[in-house]
Motif scaffolding. Structure first.
Motif, PDB file in Angstrom:
ATOM      1  N   LEU A  69       0.796  -1.231   0.000  1.00  0.00           N
ATOM      2  CA  LEU A  69       0.000   0.000   0.000  1.00  0.00           C
ATOM      3  C   LEU A  69       0.829   1.282   0.000  1.00  0.00           C
ATOM      4  CD1 LEU A  69      -3.112  -0.992   2.132  1.00  0.00           C
ATOM      5  CD2 LEU A  69      -2.979  -0.603  -0.334  1.00  0.00           C
ATOM      6  N   PRO A  70       1.897   1.388   0.785  1.00  0.00           N
ATOM      7  CA  PRO A  70       2.666   2.638   0.758  1.00  0.00           C
ATOM      8  C   PRO A  70       3.394   2.904  -0.566  1.00  0.00           C
ATOM      9  CG  PRO A  70       3.174   1.357   2.735  1.00  0.00           C
ATOM     10  CD  PRO A  70       2.364   0.481   1.829  1.00  0.00           C
ATOM     11  N   TRP A  71       3.598   1.872  -1.383  1.00  0.00           N
ATOM     12  CA  TRP A  71       4.387   2.007  -2.607  1.00  0.00           C
ATOM     13  C   TRP A  71       3.562   2.227  -3.863  1.00  0.00           C
ATOM     14  CZ3 TRP A  71       9.292   3.029  -2.138  1.00  0.00           C
ATOM     15  CH2 TRP A  71       9.954   2.617  -0.988  1.00  0.00           C
ATOM     16  N   LEU A  72       2.314   1.827  -3.869  1.00  0.00           N
ATOM     17  CA  LEU A  72       1.522   1.878  -5.094  1.00  0.00           C
ATOM     18  C   LEU A  72       1.414   3.301  -5.658  1.00  0.00           C
ATOM     19  CD1 LEU A  72      -1.190  -0.726  -4.059  1.00  0.00           C
ATOM     20  CD2 LEU A  72       0.581  -1.030  -5.817  1.00  0.00           C
ATOM     21  N   ALA A  73       1.134   4.280  -4.806  1.00  0.00           N
ATOM     22  CA  ALA A  73       1.040   5.673  -5.278  1.00  0.00           C
ATOM     23  C   ALA A  73       2.398   6.177  -5.759  1.00  0.00           C
ATOM     24  CB  ALA A  73       0.497   6.574  -4.167  1.00  0.00           C
ATOM     25  N   ARG A  74       3.458   5.772  -5.095  1.00  0.00           N
ATOM     26  CA  ARG A  74       4.804   6.210  -5.509  1.00  0.00           C
ATOM     27  C   ARG A  74       5.162   5.646  -6.879  1.00  0.00           C
ATOM     28  NH1 ARG A  74       9.215   5.870  -0.948  1.00  0.00           N
ATOM     29  NH2 ARG A  74      10.248   7.201  -2.467  1.00  0.00           N
ATOM     30  N   ILE A  75       4.740   4.423  -7.157  1.00  0.00           N
ATOM     31  CA  ILE A  75       4.970   3.831  -8.483  1.00  0.00           C
ATOM     32  C   ILE A  75       4.214   4.639  -9.531  1.00  0.00           C
ATOM     33  CG2 ILE A  75       4.548   1.805  -9.934  1.00  0.00           C
ATOM     34  CD1 ILE A  75       4.959   0.101  -7.349  1.00  0.00           C
TER      35      ILE A  75
END
Length: 185
Positions: A69-75
């Motif tokens: 969850l913390p990485w999806l937006a950053r991707i």
């Protein structure tokens, strides 16, 4: 498919998909993975990238939710599709459909080829998402991926005997494209 541990070069004009490498033995850690992902997208272009799998915990749905969850937006901020690795039991915890663009069918062999993975694949397609299945190393598994509606698949089949296996893989793909389905999809 590429990972930080591979060190391979994407051929000119080819599309690519970035895995995090957590299923393998040489995960570089979240920070180094994301730095690699940024460099890879800068080098080869966001327009050629089919997606990047957020860090996950193989075979662990709860762990994968917490990791991913913390990485999806950053991707997504890199201008590429964010992929969520569906693991055994993710259907019971809730799939964060709005947080990702690609459903990556991961998990155990039994789960990823079973009815829950099929249902999730079909729901992802109905939501307009790309579906990818990992660890597809046989004609049987390739047919399952096709039946589920997967847009792409990967595996290490070619890495083990590419001279022999490339011809076999081409044959499997030819069969998929020329054998009519009994059920219609």
């Amino acid at each position: 498919m590429t990972t930080p541990a591979q060190g391979n070069r994407i051929p000119d004009g080819a599309e690519y998909f970035c895995d995090n490498g957590k299923f393998g033995k040489h995960y570089v850690g979240d920070v180094r993975w994301f730095e690699w992902l940024q460099r890879t997208v800068a080098r080869y272009g966001a327009e050629r990238c089919l997606g990047a799998v957020a860090p996950d915990v193989p075979f662990d749905a709860a762990g994968t939710l917490a990791e991913s969850l913390p990485w999806l937006a950053r991707i997504r901020e890199l201008g590429i599709p964010a992929a969520f690795a569906a693991q055994d039991g993710c259907d019971l915890l809730g799939v964060p459909w709005d947080a990702f663009d690609v459903l990556f069918i991961a998990g155990s062999t039994e789960w990823k080829t079973g009815p829950i993975a099929e249902r999730l694949s079909r729901e992802a397609k109905a939501r307009g998402k790309w579906v990818h299945m990992g660890r597809v190393n046989s004609r049987h598994r390739l047919r399952i991926a096709e039946w589920f509606g997967c847009d792409s698949a990967d595996g290490t089949y070619l890495a083990f005997g590419p001279d022999k296996n490339l011809g076999l893989l081409r044959g499997w793909l030819n069969e998929l494209h020329h054998t009519p389905s009994l059920f219609g999809t």
